[in-house]
Design a protein around this motif. Structure first.
Motif, PDB file in Angstrom:
ATOM      1  N   LEU A 116       0.820  -1.203   0.000  1.00  0.00           N
ATOM      2  CA  LEU A 116       0.000   0.000   0.000  1.00  0.00           C
ATOM      3  C   LEU A 116       0.857   1.257   0.000  1.00  0.00           C
ATOM      4  CD1 LEU A 116      -2.793   1.246   0.084  1.00  0.00           C
ATOM      5  CD2 LEU A 116      -2.799   0.979   2.570  1.00  0.00           C
ATOM      6  N   GLY A 117       2.070   1.163   0.575  1.00  0.00           N
ATOM      7  CA  GLY A 117       2.956   2.315   0.561  1.00  0.00           C
ATOM      8  C   GLY A 117       3.364   2.739  -0.829  1.00  0.00           C
ATOM      9  N   ILE A 121       3.222  -3.518  12.839  1.00  0.00           N
ATOM     10  CA  ILE A 121       2.384  -3.442  11.647  1.00  0.00           C
ATOM     11  C   ILE A 121       2.508  -2.063  11.018  1.00  0.00           C
ATOM     12  CG2 ILE A 121       0.340  -2.739  12.952  1.00  0.00           C
ATOM     13  CD1 ILE A 121      -1.359  -4.290  10.938  1.00  0.00           C
ATOM     14  N   SER A 122       2.470  -2.022   9.724  1.00  0.00           N
ATOM     15  CA  SER A 122       2.518  -0.773   8.969  1.00  0.00           C
ATOM     16  C   SER A 122       1.656  -0.952   7.734  1.00  0.00           C
ATOM     17  CB  SER A 122       3.957  -0.421   8.580  1.00  0.00           C
ATOM     18  OG  SER A 122       4.414  -1.331   7.591  1.00  0.00           O
ATOM     19  N   ILE A 123       1.502   0.116   6.958  1.00  0.00           N
ATOM     20  CA  ILE A 123       0.707  -0.004   5.744  1.00  0.00           C
ATOM     21  C   ILE A 123       1.397  -0.903   4.724  1.00  0.00           C
ATOM     22  CG2 ILE A 123      -0.438   2.228   6.034  1.00  0.00           C
ATOM     23  CD1 ILE A 123       1.487   3.401   4.012  1.00  0.00           C
ATOM     24  N   ASP A 124       2.708  -1.139   4.884  1.00  0.00           N
ATOM     25  CA  ASP A 124       3.409  -2.026   3.965  1.00  0.00           C
ATOM     26  C   ASP A 124       3.114  -3.491   4.247  1.00  0.00           C
ATOM     27  OD1 ASP A 124       4.585  -0.053   2.447  1.00  0.00           O
ATOM     28  OD2 ASP A 124       6.317   0.124   3.769  1.00  0.00           O
ATOM     29  N   HIS A 125       2.470  -3.788   5.366  1.00  0.00           N
ATOM     30  CA  HIS A 125       2.020  -5.151   5.620  1.00  0.00           C
ATOM     31  C   HIS A 125       0.809  -5.510   4.759  1.00  0.00           C
ATOM     32  CE1 HIS A 125       4.674  -4.853   9.087  1.00  0.00           C
ATOM     33  NE2 HIS A 125       4.478  -6.141   9.353  1.00  0.00           N
ATOM     34  N   PHE A 126       0.189  -4.499   4.125  1.00  0.00           N
ATOM     35  CA  PHE A 126      -0.975  -4.731   3.266  1.00  0.00           C
ATOM     36  C   PHE A 126      -0.534  -4.636   1.813  1.00  0.00           C
ATOM     37  CE2 PHE A 126      -2.923  -3.350   7.204  1.00  0.00           C
ATOM     38  CZ  PHE A 126      -4.020  -4.195   7.318  1.00  0.00           C
ATOM     39  N   VAL A 180       5.755   4.666   8.849  1.00  0.00           N
ATOM     40  CA  VAL A 180       4.592   3.789   8.897  1.00  0.00           C
ATOM     41  C   VAL A 180       4.569   2.900  10.127  1.00  0.00           C
ATOM     42  CG1 VAL A 180       4.260   3.725   6.404  1.00  0.00           C
ATOM     43  CG2 VAL A 180       5.843   2.142   7.447  1.00  0.00           C
ATOM     44  N   ASP A 181       5.680   2.743  10.799  1.00  0.00           N
ATOM     45  CA  ASP A 181       5.735   1.785  11.902  1.00  0.00           C
ATOM     46  C   ASP A 181       4.947   2.262  13.101  1.00  0.00           C
ATOM     47  OD1 ASP A 181       7.223  -0.124  10.604  1.00  0.00           O
ATOM     48  OD2 ASP A 181       9.136   0.836  11.121  1.00  0.00           O
ATOM     49  N   VAL A 182       4.454   1.288  13.874  1.00  0.00           N
ATOM     50  CA  VAL A 182       3.688   1.545  15.084  1.00  0.00           C
ATOM     51  C   VAL A 182       4.464   0.973  16.261  1.00  0.00           C
ATOM     52  CG1 VAL A 182       1.449   1.233  16.202  1.00  0.00           C
ATOM     53  CG2 VAL A 182       1.593   1.371  13.724  1.00  0.00           C
ATOM     54  N   ASP A 183       4.344   1.576  17.411  1.00  0.00           N
ATOM     55  CA  ASP A 183       5.008   1.104  18.610  1.00  0.00           C
ATOM     56  C   ASP A 183       4.603  -0.337  18.905  1.00  0.00           C
ATOM     57  OD1 ASP A 183       6.248   0.737  20.973  1.00  0.00           O
ATOM     58  OD2 ASP A 183       4.989   2.130  22.130  1.00  0.00           O
ATOM     59  N   PRO A 184       5.562  -1.272  18.945  1.00  0.00           N
ATOM     60  CA  PRO A 184       5.205  -2.677  19.199  1.00  0.00           C
ATOM     61  C   PRO A 184       4.534  -2.888  20.551  1.00  0.00           C
ATOM     62  CG  PRO A 184       7.444  -2.481  18.331  1.00  0.00           C
ATOM     63  CD  PRO A 184       7.006  -1.104  18.681  1.00  0.00           C
ATOM     64  N   GLN A 202      -5.012  -0.222  19.242  1.00  0.00           N
ATOM     65  CA  GLN A 202      -4.283   1.004  18.922  1.00  0.00           C
ATOM     66  C   GLN A 202      -3.493   0.862  17.628  1.00  0.00           C
ATOM     67  OE1 GLN A 202      -2.035   1.365  22.553  1.00  0.00           O
ATOM     68  NE2 GLN A 202      -3.520   2.778  23.488  1.00  0.00           N
ATOM     69  N   ARG A 203      -2.848  -0.307  17.434  1.00  0.00           N
ATOM     70  CA  ARG A 203      -2.079  -0.517  16.214  1.00  0.00           C
ATOM     71  C   ARG A 203      -2.997  -0.516  14.989  1.00  0.00           C
ATOM     72  NH1 ARG A 203       0.457  -4.414  19.480  1.00  0.00           N
ATOM     73  NH2 ARG A 203      -0.516  -6.140  18.346  1.00  0.00           N
ATOM     74  N   ALA A 204      -4.149  -1.160  15.113  1.00  0.00           N
ATOM     75  CA  ALA A 204      -5.078  -1.221  13.987  1.00  0.00           C
ATOM     76  C   ALA A 204      -5.605   0.168  13.630  1.00  0.00           C
ATOM     77  CB  ALA A 204      -6.230  -2.166  14.325  1.00  0.00           C
ATOM     78  N   ILE A 205      -6.006   0.938  14.649  1.00  0.00           N
ATOM     79  CA  ILE A 205      -6.526   2.280  14.384  1.00  0.00           C
ATOM     80  C   ILE A 205      -5.457   3.156  13.758  1.00  0.00           C
ATOM     81  CG2 ILE A 205      -7.361   4.393  15.479  1.00  0.00           C
ATOM     82  CD1 ILE A 205      -9.497   2.370  15.297  1.00  0.00           C
ATOM     83  N   HIS A 206      -4.228   3.066  14.268  1.00  0.00           N
ATOM     84  CA  HIS A 206      -3.134   3.886  13.737  1.00  0.00           C
ATOM     85  C   HIS A 206      -2.887   3.564  12.268  1.00  0.00           C
ATOM     86  CE1 HIS A 206       0.658   6.197  14.017  1.00  0.00           C
ATOM     87  NE2 HIS A 206       1.091   5.303  13.138  1.00  0.00           N
ATOM     88  N   VAL A 207      -2.834   2.289  11.932  1.00  0.00           N
ATOM     89  CA  VAL A 207      -2.576   1.895  10.548  1.00  0.00           C
ATOM     90  C   VAL A 207      -3.734   2.329   9.649  1.00  0.00           C
ATOM     91  CG1 VAL A 207      -2.354  -0.095   9.021  1.00  0.00           C
ATOM     92  CG2 VAL A 207      -1.043  -0.003  11.126  1.00  0.00           C
TER      93      VAL A 207
END
Length: 626
Positions: free
Chosen positions: A289-290, A328-333, A357-361, A367-372
């Motif tokens: 997606l990135g 997770i980041s948008i590049d995981h999609f 794109v990275d989220v705090d592990p 929170q990770r899902a909403i951020h992405v």
């Protein structure tokens, strides 16, 4: 791709297309009929037509036109389930079982619309009886109340049919309730909504004779942390697959043991090749997606809304079964060419050089899902001119708290928006143009006639009548665009005017746009008024011209005239203004020839490029769906 409820504006546009088609056919039939009657009269040397027979002929021709409309809709909708207008705007008439209606149902529909139950013709016949004499059709004693009654009889049944339409009953009118039919809109397949220039990550060709099970590597997609992502060929099943190979045993993706959903990358099998461990997955012809939504570029909304809906569905499902990746980041999609997205447990190809794109592990799954998801929304809608409803959706989403409830709300909103058009298409623009011709143009001609009649009653010269009526209506059209920020028809058809950048235009821009749109037609009406008055006055004999020098005509001085007297085979121009008259006529003819060309070109440009017509290019605006 499916069906949905056909809304009133789209159905009105289809009806106007059919109405214009019927008018064209009717004019063609009238022309042939007139030519045949003229030929018969010439052969029988009976040129004169009885004055009392004209009303009867008019009534018969109107009755034939009424029957033509009924038979047109009956035949088309019983044979193909759609008229030409519905075919162009992608709608279908069905019975309550979803099948094409029979001829009885379509005839009953047509008797109501456009037939109006034949009330206006029945009243006319009962009023005038069988005589149909010219005296009965005299306009000398016609009052305003007579006009109002005529309008009520003509449009009353239509208004009653439309009054029954409700969203709760699928916008079924009285004619559909009686006939047991309904109109559905044909929804295009989702694939047609995707971009043609969608990026696809191409593998770098490699020359390898290694086999990993039944898979033969043909190219390398990415490499990181001692692992490689290869594209391989499965000749047994005639398909491409992905291979993740590493010299050390790697943790398999949770897709191997996790949920099997369309939104997850599907694991096929694994194995060892010497000291190399490999995993095989389904292959995706697409990109992260990135790369699809690059920073500052975004994705066209008709495609971006599908991507966001797929993301929301998968993220909500992953939250429910606790399968969100730790990082997770948008590049995981990964997004394929049809807009389908696949969530990977590991980022196989990173585009972090393009964005953060990275989220705090250490954050929670929610929170990770909403951020992405919010990051994906920002990336997909960046630098895009969105429909009004999409802009409101993005604004409200940003103002909501980052919770699962917000994700569910977003998913519901996107599901509703994917059933509607994300852009103004040529067929929708054609429906708007036909509605404009059928409604706005008719009202404009009526208003022009009313103003012209009022100015003539005030004993104003014909030049002032034509120009004054045109200027008055231009000001009225400007004010209408000013107050409505476009036009009332746009609001009814679900269209809004925006600047080229996507923000709301000023009232001056919308008023100017509305006035410019109707300049060609107003010019044609003005020239028709002038020529219509000058032509009869130019047919003056030499004797009448001589007499007019002694007793001036009451219309002298109201308009430029060409006085012609025949002496032998030579036509002589009378008056000092003859040169000016000829110059005026040549100029008027040239303008009268150019204006219809501008009008036709404007229609063509609007259909070919629906968001921007000629008037939009001049004013700096564009049209977007609501």
């Amino acid at each position: 791709g499916g069906m949905s409820i056909a809304d009133i504006p789209r159905r009105a546009g289809a009806y106007m297309i059919d109405w214009i088609i019927l008018i064209i056919v009717w004019l063609f039939v009238m022309g042939l009929t007139g030519a045949w009657i003229g030929l018969q009269a010439q052969q029988s040397q009976q040129i004169e037509v009885s004055e009392d027979s004209i009303p009867r002929m008019e009534f018969i021709l109107m009755f034939v036109y009424w029957m033509l409309g009924i038979l047109y809709f009956t035949f088309m909708e019983s044979t193909w389930g759609k008229s030409l207008g519905k075919m162009i705007l992608q709608m279908q008439v069905v019975d309550m079982n979803g099948h094409r209606p029979n001829i009885g149902r379509t005839f009953l529909r047509s008797i109501f619309i456009p037939g109006n139950l034949g009330i206006d013709y029945l009243v006319r016949f009962l009023k005038y009886g069988k005589s149909m004499s010219a005296a009965d059709y005299s306009f000398d004693e016609v009052t305003l109340s007579d006009y109002l009654v005529e309008i009520l009889i003509m449009f009353g049944p239509l208004a009653i049919c439309l009054a029954f339409m409700r969203r709760s009953n699928g916008f079924r009118g009285l004619h559909e309730l009686v006939s047991g039919t309904r109109v559905l809109r044909l929804v295009q397949a989702r694939r047609s909504n995707w971009l043609e220039d969608h990026p696809v990550v191409a593998p770098a060709a490699i020359d390898s004779k290694e086999h990993f099970g039944s898979y033969i590597p043909i190219g390398e997609l990415a490499s990181s942390d001692g692992a490689k992502l290869l594209q391989a060929r499965d000749d047994a099943l005639n398909r491409n697959v992905w291979l993740e190979v590493s010299s050390m045993p790697t943790e398999q993706l949770t897709a191997q043991h996790g949920p099997l959903r369309p939104g997850r990358l599907r694991w096929l099998q694994d194995g060892m090749q010497g000291n190399i461990h490999w995993n095989a997955y389904e292959s995706i012809a697409g990109a992260p997606l990135g790369l699809v939504a690059k920073p500052g570029q975004g994705v066209v909304w008709k495609s971006g809304r599908i991507v966001l809906l797929n993301l929301a569905n998968e993220l909500l499902a992953s939250i429910a079964d606790n399968s969100i990746p730790n990082s997770i980041s948008i590049d995981h999609f990964w997004v394929d060419q049809s807009g389908n997205t696949k969530l990977l447990d590991r980022c196989l190809l990173s585009t972090t050089a393009l964005s953060h794109v990275d989220v705090d592990p250490g954050s929670t799954d929610e929170q990770r899902a909403i951020h992405v998801f919010m990051n994906a929304v920002d990336r997909c809608t960046a630098n895009q001119i969105l429909p009004v409803s999409a802009s409101k959706f993005v604004s409200e989403l940003r103002s909501r708290p980052p919770t699962v409830e917000t994700m569910e709300w977003a998913r519901n909103q996107l599901e509703w928006k994917t059933s509607n058009s994300g852009e103004l298409t040529w067929d929708g623009r054609l429906g708007v143009l036909c509605m404009s011709i059928g409604v706005e143009a008719t009202l404009l001609m009526f208003a022009f006639s009313a103003f012209s009649g009022m100015l003539e009653w005030l004993d104003v010269s014909i030049e002032s009548v034509a120009i004054g009526s045109c200027l008055i209506l231009l000001v009225a059209l400007f004010l209408a665009g000013w107050f409505t920020r476009g036009s009332l028809l746009f609001h009814f058809m679900g269209i809004r005017v925006r600047r080229r950048q996507g923000d709301e235009p000023s009232r001056f821009q919308t008023g100017l746009r509305n006035a410019i749109s109707w300049i060609p037609m107003l010019t044609i009406l003005s020239l028709a008024t002038l020529i219509g008055q000058i032509a009869p006055d130019s047919q003056v004999s030499g004797k009448e011209i001589t007499e007019s020098s002694d007793s001036p005509s009451p219309v002298v001085g109201k308009q430029p005239k060409i006085a012609v007297t025949n002496e032998g085979n030579q036509a002589q121009l009378d008056g000092a203004r003859s040169d000016i008259d000829w110059l005026w006529i040549i100029s008027a003819t040239l303008v009268g020839f150019l204006m219809p060309i501008f009008l036709i070109n404007g229609v063509i440009v609007s259909v070919v490029n629906p968001p921007q017509g000629i008037q939009d290019f001049l004013v700096g605006t564009r049209l977007v769906p609501e």
